[in-house]
Design an enzyme around this catalytic site. Structure first.
Site: not given
Ligand code: GLP
Length: 240
Positions: A67, A136, A138, A143
């Site tokens: 990314d 979280n 990801h 996400e």
């Protein structure tokens, strides 16, 4: 998902580096999928050391990074281009033309993502994908949400990721709100996946990942459908 429990961060980083170097020995033309963040930094340090000691060779290895922020210029110290250059690429004998990172300044994100996917296919696919995990759940910048996108795409960062990653940006410096990321499908196409998790802050999400179901609300749980995933974590991240 196979679990490799390591005593500490050092041991986890060493095992991950050894796994990577073993692959480069078995297949000098291998394709690596690489991650940024604090988690793989120890592994990259060890890879650098192994290269300096003549125990690793990256001259024919190709890499694709997971990314990149968007928009961000390559020379911004917070870009993942800069991160990879500083922490790994400038330290080893990888060829510039074999490094692939999404362009955070591209004019046409859709085209950039499509070309990236095609290039991965053209090189024969990723042999080993290194992943970290967000608190979280990801992976890359996929996400949690109602749905996940399979291919490489432009996405918005969640509030929890903005909070978690703002520590890397100086006060007053604006953090990008978007990112280009491999999709869940892109990641799952890798032949082997190594998910790294170190430290107390990852314990809760690792607990959810190990105990829970497969859900788009924990993107990393999608890895459970892959036939060759290793979760390597240290004791601090392991919920016992
Ligand atoms: C970042 C990256 C991920 C990384 C994750 C965990 O936002 N996009 O690829 O794995 O968050 O980061 P860290 O290793 O610093 O905890």
């Amino acid at each position: 998902m196979k679990l490799v429990l390591c005593e500490d961060y050092e041991e986890m980083s060493l095992k991950a580096a050894e796994e990577t170097v073993n692959l480069t020995k078995a297949n000098p033309h291998c394709v690596l999928g690489l991650a940024t963040g604090s988690t793989p930094m120890g592994m990259y340090k060890i890879l650098t050391r192994m290269y300096r000691e003549g125990r690793a060779d990256f001259s024919r290895v190709k890499t694709f990074n997971l990314d990149e922020y968007y928009p961000i210029s390559q020379d911004n110290p917070q870009s993942y281009h800069s991160f990879m250059d500083k922490n790994l690429f400038s330290q080893i004998n990888i060829k510039k033309e074999n490094i692939h990172i999404l362009d955070g300044m591209c004019k046409n994100a859709e085209e950039e993502c499509k070309n990236f996917e095609q290039l991965i296919e053209k090189t024969g696919g990723i042999d080993l994908q290194i992943l970290g995990i967000g608190t979280n759940g990801h992976i890359g910048f996929n996400e949690p949400g109602e749905y996940l996108i399979p291919q490489t795409h432009l996405t918005y960062l969640s509030q929890s990721t903005l909070n978690a990653n703002s520590r890397f940006f100086k006060e007053g410096e604006e953090m990008p709100k978007q990112a280009l990321t491999m999709g869940i499908g892109t990641i799952l196409k890798a032949k082997k996946i190594l998910l790294l998790a170190g430290g107390m802050s990852k314990r809760d999400i690792i607990k959810q990942l190990l105990g829970g179901e497969i859900t788009t609300h924990i993107p990393a749980s999608m890895l459970k459908v892959h036939k060759d995933v290793v979760l390597m974590c240290d004791r601090a991240a392991y919920p016992d």
